[in-house]
Design a protein around this motif. Sequence first.
Motif, PDB file in Angstrom:
ATOM      1  N   ARG A   1      10.087  11.893  49.798  1.00 61.91           N
ATOM      2  CA  ARG A   1      10.989  12.799  49.080  1.00 61.91           C
ATOM      3  C   ARG A   1      10.389  13.177  47.724  1.00 61.91           C
ATOM      4  N   TYR A   2      10.652  14.406  47.332  1.00 60.96           N
ATOM      5  CA  TYR A   2      10.110  14.957  46.086  1.00 60.96           C
ATOM      6  C   TYR A   2      11.262  15.469  45.214  1.00 60.96           C
ATOM      7  N   PRO A   3      12.059  14.577  44.655  1.00 59.73           N
ATOM      8  CA  PRO A   3      13.247  15.014  43.910  1.00 59.73           C
ATOM      9  C   PRO A   3      12.918  15.789  42.642  1.00 59.73           C
ATOM     10  N   HIS A   4      11.701  15.637  42.140  1.00 60.56           N
ATOM     11  CA  HIS A   4      11.314  16.317  40.897  1.00 60.56           C
ATOM     12  C   HIS A   4      10.279  17.409  41.148  1.00 60.56           C
ATOM     13  N   GLY A   5      10.225  17.902  42.399  1.00 58.17           N
ATOM     14  CA  GLY A   5       9.253  18.940  42.713  1.00 58.17           C
ATOM     15  C   GLY A   5       7.914  18.341  43.098  1.00 58.17           C
ATOM     16  N   MET A   6       7.030  19.212  43.547  1.00 58.20           N
ATOM     17  CA  MET A   6       5.767  18.742  44.094  1.00 58.20           C
ATOM     18  C   MET A   6       4.889  18.023  43.075  1.00 58.20           C
ATOM     19  N   PHE A   7       4.999  18.412  41.810  1.00 57.44           N
ATOM     20  CA  PHE A   7       4.144  17.797  40.792  1.00 57.44           C
ATOM     21  C   PHE A   7       4.828  16.619  40.097  1.00 57.44           C
ATOM     22  N   GLY A   8       6.085  16.326  40.515  1.00 57.23           N
ATOM     23  CA  GLY A   8       6.783  15.169  39.972  1.00 57.23           C
ATOM     24  C   GLY A   8       6.530  13.948  40.835  1.00 57.23           C
ATOM     25  N   GLU A   9       7.175  12.860  40.476  1.00 57.36           N
ATOM     26  CA  GLU A   9       6.977  11.610  41.222  1.00 57.36           C
ATOM     27  C   GLU A   9       7.707  11.658  42.555  1.00 57.36           C
ATOM     28  N   ALA A  10       6.990  11.322  43.634  1.00 57.13           N
ATOM     29  CA  ALA A  10       7.574  11.274  44.975  1.00 57.13           C
ATOM     30  C   ALA A  10       7.771   9.820  45.381  1.00 57.13           C
ATOM     31  N   PHE A  11       8.572   9.600  46.423  1.00 53.95           N
ATOM     32  CA  PHE A  11       8.732   8.237  46.905  1.00 53.95           C
ATOM     33  C   PHE A  11       8.974   8.219  48.417  1.00 53.95           C
ATOM     34  N   TYR A  12       8.497   7.131  49.068  1.00 54.97           N
ATOM     35  CA  TYR A  12       8.735   6.916  50.488  1.00 54.97           C
ATOM     36  C   TYR A  12      10.152   6.377  50.678  1.00 54.97           C
ATOM     37  N   GLN A  13      10.815   6.821  51.748  1.00 60.31           N
ATOM     38  CA  GLN A  13      12.123   6.263  52.086  1.00 60.31           C
ATOM     39  C   GLN A  13      12.139   5.880  53.555  1.00 60.31           C
TER      40      GLN A  13
ATOM     41  N   PHE B   1      26.980  11.658  60.952  1.00 62.12           N
ATOM     42  CA  PHE B   1      26.190  12.233  62.047  1.00 62.12           C
ATOM     43  C   PHE B   1      24.721  11.794  62.002  1.00 62.12           C
ATOM     44  N   VAL B   2      24.318  11.106  60.961  1.00 58.21           N
ATOM     45  CA  VAL B   2      22.940  10.614  60.866  1.00 58.21           C
ATOM     46  C   VAL B   2      22.804   9.333  61.694  1.00 58.21           C
ATOM     47  N   GLU B   3      22.033   9.399  62.774  1.00 56.65           N
ATOM     48  CA  GLU B   3      21.816   8.225  63.622  1.00 56.65           C
ATOM     49  C   GLU B   3      20.778   7.305  62.978  1.00 56.65           C
ATOM     50  N   THR B   4      20.894   6.017  63.275  1.00 59.68           N
ATOM     51  CA  THR B   4      19.959   5.044  62.714  1.00 59.68           C
ATOM     52  C   THR B   4      19.549   4.037  63.779  1.00 59.68           C
ATOM     53  N   SER B   5      18.491   3.289  63.470  1.00 59.70           N
ATOM     54  CA  SER B   5      18.051   2.203  64.346  1.00 59.70           C
ATOM     55  C   SER B   5      17.406   1.131  63.479  1.00 59.70           C
ATOM     56  N   ASN B   6      17.729  -0.122  63.766  1.00 55.25           N
ATOM     57  CA  ASN B   6      17.210  -1.219  62.950  1.00 55.25           C
ATOM     58  C   ASN B   6      15.923  -1.773  63.539  1.00 55.25           C
ATOM     59  N   SER B   7      14.932  -1.956  62.676  1.00 52.90           N
ATOM     60  CA  SER B   7      13.676  -2.559  63.084  1.00 52.90           C
ATOM     61  C   SER B   7      13.158  -3.429  61.949  1.00 52.90           C
ATOM     62  N   GLU B   8      13.007  -4.726  62.237  1.00 56.55           N
ATOM     63  CA  GLU B   8      12.492  -5.691  61.263  1.00 56.55           C
ATOM     64  C   GLU B   8      13.259  -5.632  59.938  1.00 56.55           C
ATOM     65  N   GLY B   9      14.579  -5.528  60.054  1.00 54.75           N
ATOM     66  CA  GLY B   9      15.432  -5.572  58.875  1.00 54.75           C
ATOM     67  C   GLY B   9      15.594  -4.259  58.136  1.00 54.75           C
ATOM     68  N   ILE B  10      14.953  -3.209  58.624  1.00 57.13           N
ATOM     69  CA  ILE B  10      15.071  -1.890  57.997  1.00 57.13           C
ATOM     70  C   ILE B  10      15.924  -0.999  58.879  1.00 57.13           C
ATOM     71  N   GLU B  11      16.926  -0.365  58.274  1.00 53.42           N
ATOM     72  CA  GLU B  11      17.797   0.559  59.004  1.00 53.42           C
ATOM     73  C   GLU B  11      17.220   1.967  58.850  1.00 53.42           C
ATOM     74  N   TYR B  12      16.423   2.355  59.831  1.00 57.49           N
ATOM     75  CA  TYR B  12      15.726   3.642  59.774  1.00 57.49           C
ATOM     76  C   TYR B  12      16.640   4.790  60.181  1.00 57.49           C
ATOM     77  N   ILE B  13      16.392   5.950  59.608  1.00 54.56           N
ATOM     78  CA  ILE B  13      16.998   7.183  60.106  1.00 54.56           C
ATOM     79  C   ILE B  13      16.279   7.580  61.392  1.00 54.56           C
ATOM     80  N   VAL B  14      17.066   8.052  62.379  1.00 55.00           N
ATOM     81  CA  VAL B  14      16.508   8.634  63.589  1.00 55.00           C
ATOM     82  C   VAL B  14      17.023  10.069  63.648  1.00 55.00           C
ATOM     83  N   CYS B  15      16.109  11.025  63.500  1.00 60.97           N
ATOM     84  CA  CYS B  15      16.523  12.429  63.358  1.00 60.97           C
ATOM     85  C   CYS B  15      16.659  13.080  64.730  1.00 60.97           C
ATOM     86  N   ASN B  16      17.854  12.965  65.305  1.00 56.23           N
ATOM     87  CA  ASN B  16      18.081  13.447  66.666  1.00 56.23           C
ATOM     88  C   ASN B  16      18.880  14.734  66.741  1.00 56.23           C
ATOM     89  N   ASN B  17      19.176  15.343  65.626  1.00 57.99           N
ATOM     90  CA  ASN B  17      19.945  16.587  65.680  1.00 57.99           C
ATOM     91  C   ASN B  17      19.637  17.454  64.469  1.00 57.99           C
TER      92      ASN B  17
END
Length: 258
Positions: A14-26, A36-52
């Motif tokens: 994600r780039y909340p401050h634009g392309m030249f700002g600080e980005a972060f992995y989510q 409506f956002v589906e999820t799936s748990n793997s190794e303790g992380i609740e991931y988003i699954v983008c199915n729609n």
Amino acid sequence: MLPFLEDRLLTVIRYPHGMFGEAFYQKNVPDYAPDFVETSNSEGIEYIVCNNMKTLLWLGNQIAIEFHIPFQTISSKGPDEIVFDLDPPSRDHFHLAIKAAVYIKEVLDELKLISFIKTSGNKGLQVYIPLPDNTYTYDDTRLFTAFIANYLVSKYPESFTIERLKKNRGDRLYIDYIQHAEGKTIVSPYSARGKSHAGVATPLFWEEVNENLKIEDFHLGTIIQRVQRLGCPFRTYFAAKAEQNFEPVLNVLKAKKS
């Protein structure tokens, strides 16, 4: 994008401050995600699954620019594709990615394997080999990726390398076969990239992969018109999984290993 994101654990940048700002992995789904956002748990992380489409649009509103996915779905027991990441030292060396892709295609054609190719959206190319679901392990696919990588390096050592340390690669293209492993990810087809030229990881037709190919041509300003004009080069990707004849190749490699 949606067919390639379906049922896959999603990591976004994600780039909340634009392309030249600080980005972060989510990886973890935020608490405020709608129902409506589906999820799936793997190794303790609740991931988003983008199915729609709703989830895809919501992620866009979260300024998620890059979409990275694993080589298997949430129901797979192993990889359902092989991907070679052809990573030149810079965009000035993109011709090396073209050279590597063409040589790999020649080998795959000899082996009668169905393959697809896309840009990375940054400075390289990525070659895909779809596999039938729940059939192979990462140990199986590692035999093949190592074979192809070592073949290229032995044939063209001045152009290609499997050296992990950047400082030791020189101007050679790095063939990353170790990245194809459980828990690793690769940028999704049609994902944008957080780079200055607004690149998109664009599926290509193999006949486009020649000395005239320019990575700068595939960006947010051109991708929609391109698909409207040419269609999607990956449109037969999922059908190819059932047609892929990987077993004879793997059996030869296993016999050599033993």
